[in-house]
Scaffold this motif. Sequence first.
Motif, PDB file in Angstrom:
ATOM      1  N   ILE A  33      -8.046  33.892 -13.787  1.00 40.86           N
ATOM      2  CA  ILE A  33      -7.433  32.668 -14.294  1.00 40.86           C
ATOM      3  C   ILE A  33      -5.932  32.894 -14.201  1.00 40.86           C
ATOM      4  CG2 ILE A  33      -6.960  31.354 -16.388  1.00 40.86           C
ATOM      5  CD1 ILE A  33      -9.867  31.860 -17.221  1.00 40.86           C
ATOM      6  N   GLU A  34      -5.198  31.936 -13.661  1.00 41.60           N
ATOM      7  CA  GLU A  34      -3.776  32.124 -13.399  1.00 41.60           C
ATOM      8  C   GLU A  34      -2.988  30.880 -13.790  1.00 41.60           C
ATOM      9  OE1 GLU A  34      -3.407  33.340  -9.242  1.00 41.60           O
ATOM     10  OE2 GLU A  34      -5.423  34.196  -9.338  1.00 41.60           O
ATOM     11  N   ALA A  35      -1.765  31.106 -14.301  1.00 45.59           N
ATOM     12  CA  ALA A  35      -0.881  29.992 -14.630  1.00 45.59           C
ATOM     13  C   ALA A  35       0.560  30.485 -14.616  1.00 45.59           C
ATOM     14  CB  ALA A  35      -1.224  29.397 -15.996  1.00 45.59           C
ATOM     15  N   GLY A  36       1.479  29.615 -14.189  1.00 47.04           N
ATOM     16  CA  GLY A  36       2.889  29.981 -14.131  1.00 47.04           C
ATOM     17  C   GLY A  36       3.673  28.938 -13.363  1.00 47.04           C
ATOM     18  N   TRP A  37       4.686  29.398 -12.620  1.00 48.09           N
ATOM     19  CA  TRP A  37       5.445  28.490 -11.757  1.00 48.09           C
ATOM     20  C   TRP A  37       5.473  29.070 -10.343  1.00 48.09           C
ATOM     21  CZ3 TRP A  37       9.537  30.599  -9.190  1.00 48.09           C
ATOM     22  CH2 TRP A  37      10.216  31.679  -9.765  1.00 48.09           C
ATOM     23  N   GLN A  38       5.626  28.207  -9.359  1.00 50.66           N
ATOM     24  CA  GLN A  38       5.652  28.660  -7.972  1.00 50.66           C
ATOM     25  C   GLN A  38       6.508  27.731  -7.110  1.00 50.66           C
ATOM     26  OE1 GLN A  38       1.457  26.461  -6.680  1.00 50.66           O
ATOM     27  NE2 GLN A  38       1.869  28.497  -5.930  1.00 50.66           N
ATOM     28  N   VAL A  39       7.045  28.305  -6.041  1.00 51.77           N
ATOM     29  CA  VAL A  39       7.677  27.542  -4.965  1.00 51.77           C
ATOM     30  C   VAL A  39       6.790  27.713  -3.737  1.00 51.77           C
ATOM     31  CG1 VAL A  39       9.684  27.295  -3.450  1.00 51.77           C
ATOM     32  CG2 VAL A  39      10.006  27.823  -5.880  1.00 51.77           C
ATOM     33  N   SER A  40       6.204  26.619  -3.258  1.00 59.51           N
ATOM     34  CA  SER A  40       5.267  26.673  -2.132  1.00 59.51           C
ATOM     35  C   SER A  40       5.478  25.464  -1.231  1.00 59.51           C
ATOM     36  CB  SER A  40       3.817  26.708  -2.638  1.00 59.51           C
ATOM     37  OG  SER A  40       2.903  26.689  -1.554  1.00 59.51           O
ATOM     38  N   PHE A  92       5.063  23.862 -11.980  1.00 54.53           N
ATOM     39  CA  PHE A  92       4.073  24.377 -12.920  1.00 54.53           C
ATOM     40  C   PHE A  92       2.696  24.309 -12.259  1.00 54.53           C
ATOM     41  CE2 PHE A  92       1.370  23.169 -16.768  1.00 54.53           C
ATOM     42  CZ  PHE A  92       1.152  24.487 -17.132  1.00 54.53           C
ATOM     43  N   PHE A  93       1.936  25.410 -12.310  1.00 53.48           N
ATOM     44  CA  PHE A  93       0.650  25.422 -11.613  1.00 53.48           C
ATOM     45  C   PHE A  93      -0.404  26.211 -12.376  1.00 53.48           C
ATOM     46  CE2 PHE A  93       1.971  29.620 -10.395  1.00 53.48           C
ATOM     47  CZ  PHE A  93       0.797  30.308 -10.120  1.00 53.48           C
ATOM     48  N   THR A  94      -1.644  25.971 -12.014  1.00 56.62           N
ATOM     49  CA  THR A  94      -2.780  26.758 -12.485  1.00 56.62           C
ATOM     50  C   THR A  94      -3.635  27.144 -11.278  1.00 56.62           C
ATOM     51  OG1 THR A  94      -4.225  24.832 -12.810  1.00 56.62           O
ATOM     52  CG2 THR A  94      -2.846  25.513 -14.678  1.00 56.62           C
ATOM     53  N   TYR A  95      -4.491  28.153 -11.468  1.00 55.20           N
ATOM     54  CA  TYR A  95      -5.435  28.565 -10.420  1.00 55.20           C
ATOM     55  C   TYR A  95      -6.610  29.268 -11.068  1.00 55.20           C
ATOM     56  CZ  TYR A  95      -6.917  29.631  -5.688  1.00 55.20           C
ATOM     57  OH  TYR A  95      -7.625  29.647  -4.517  1.00 55.20           O
ATOM     58  N   ASN A 111      -4.377  23.872  -9.443  1.00 56.74           N
ATOM     59  CA  ASN A 111      -4.181  22.650 -10.217  1.00 56.74           C
ATOM     60  C   ASN A 111      -5.474  21.861 -10.394  1.00 56.74           C
ATOM     61  OD1 ASN A 111      -1.552  23.597 -10.065  1.00 56.74           O
ATOM     62  ND2 ASN A 111      -1.037  22.316  -8.312  1.00 56.74           N
ATOM     63  N   LEU A 112      -5.458  20.568 -10.012  1.00 51.04           N
ATOM     64  CA  LEU A 112      -6.643  19.716 -10.144  1.00 51.04           C
ATOM     65  C   LEU A 112      -7.180  19.313  -8.774  1.00 51.04           C
ATOM     66  CD1 LEU A 112      -5.420  17.353 -13.033  1.00 51.04           C
ATOM     67  CD2 LEU A 112      -6.604  19.552 -13.209  1.00 51.04           C
TER      68      LEU A 112
END
Length: 472
Positions: free
Chosen positions: A275-282, A293-296, A309-310
Motif C-alpha cells: 500500500i503506497e501514498a505520497g506525492w509524485q512527478v510523472s 498527491f497519489f495512492t497505489y 489512484n482511482l
Amino acid sequence: MGGEFVLSKPRNGIKCRRFDRCNTMRQTETELFSEETRERRRGRRRRINGSFFLDMIIFFRPCFSNFLFLSLFILSSSSSSSVLSTETENLSPRNQTLRPLEELNKLKAINQHLRKINKPSVKTIHSSDGDIIDCVLSHQQPAFDHPRLRGQKPLDPPERPSGHNTRGLRPKSFQLWRMEGETCPEGTVPIRRTKQEDILRANSVSAFGKKLRHFRRDTSSNGHEHAVGYVSGEKYFGAKASINVWAPQVQNQYEFSLSQIWIISGSFGNDLNTIEAGWQVSPELYGDNYPRFFTYWTNDAYQATGCYNLLCSGFVQTNSQIAIGAAISPSSSFKGGQFDITLLIWKDPKHGNWWLEFGSGILVGYWPSFLFTHLREHASMVQYGGEVVNSSPFGAHTSTQMGSGHFADEGFTKASYFRNIQVVDWDNNLVPSPNLRVLADHPNCYDIQGGSNKAWGSYFYYGGPGKNPKCP
C-alpha cells in the motif's frame, strides 16, 4: 455490305473506251471504296468495343462502387491515422508506428476504457492547471465496479490510532483545483478525469495507471533507484510521517520521481503486497511536471493487480474535498519556504481495512482488506523515502532529481526530508519508529542521512541530482 468486295461502275455514266483509262478509274474508285469500307469497319469495331466495356462497367458497377468506397476508406483512415501515428511514434518508447487497422483498434480500446473509468458526474470543475475534476456520486466511483463491492456504499470512519494529533494542513490550501473556491457537493467524490492523451502516453491500455514490476530493496533492479528509511522484523499496523513536497525535474516522460510511504507484506517475489501514498512527478501518467498527491496498491508484485489512484476498482474514496491525482500547491523552494504534507495509513482494528488520512484528521478513504493476501493480517515492513526511474538515456545515468535534487548533507531548506516518522503497533497506538535504518541504492546519485530530535522525532534528509561527476 457484309464485308464483300464489289466493283462499282464508273460515275456519271462514262464508259471506258480505252483500257488503261478505264482501269485507272476503276482502280481509283476501288481505293476510295476500300478506304470507306475500312473506316466503316473501324467505326463498327469502336462501337462494339465501346458497348462491351460499357456493359461490363454496368454489370460490375456494384463491385466497383464497393471497391471505390473501400479505397477511399483506406485512404481516409491512413490520412486520419497519420496524426495518431506521429503522436504514438513520438510517445511510444519503441518509436513504433501502428498500421491503420491496429490504430483504429487501439483507439477503440482506449475509448472503451475511458467509458469504464470516467463515471457520470453531477458537477464538473475545470482547474487552472488543465485538470478536469468530476464530482461523482460516491457509490458510483470505480471502486464499486469490483464484484465484492458492487451495490455497496463507502464505510463509516473507523477509530483513529491513539496518540494521533489533529494539527495539520487544511486540504483546501494544498490542491490547485480548489484554489478558486470550487468544491464538490456532499455525497460525491472528486475524481480527476482521464483523457485520451493520458492513455496514449502509456505503453498500452493494459499498462496505463500501473507501475512496472521492479520491487526489490537489496538490488537496483530495472532502473528503479531508492533512498529510504525502513523498519522491519515486527508486525506493523500502519505508519505516519510528514513529507516535504518539491517539484523535481524529470528528464523524460518515461521516468518519474516520487516520495512516499510503503506498507509492505510478503516476500519480494510474486506475492508482494504493498500500500503506497505520497506525492509524485510523472509526465507519462499526468502529462506535466506538477507534484501530485497519489495512492497505489498491489497484491502480486505489480504484475496484474493494483493501480494508481482511482484508475481501477480498489481504493474507496470517502472524501469530497481531496482529489487523488490532483496537483499539490504550493511546493518547497530552495533556500526558501518549506511545505510538507502529513499522511497516516493504518489498519482498522474492527473491519481490517487500511485507511488513509491526510493532514488534520481528513479521511481520504480506504483499501478493502479483501484486495490483499498478506496485508489482510499485518505489514512486515514499512518504508519511507524517495524513488526514481533511471532509464539510462543516451547510455548515461538520468538527471532526474529525487526530492529537491540536492544531497542530504545540505540540510534544511536545501534537501528534502521526512519528519515525525511513526508506526502503528498491534494495539492501534502511534509510536516512534524503532530502529529506523536508512539505505540508498546509489549514494553517489541519491543519498540519505537519518537523525532524531525533540522537534522532529525520527527524521531523515534524502535526495540528489542523479547524473553528476560521481554518479556513473
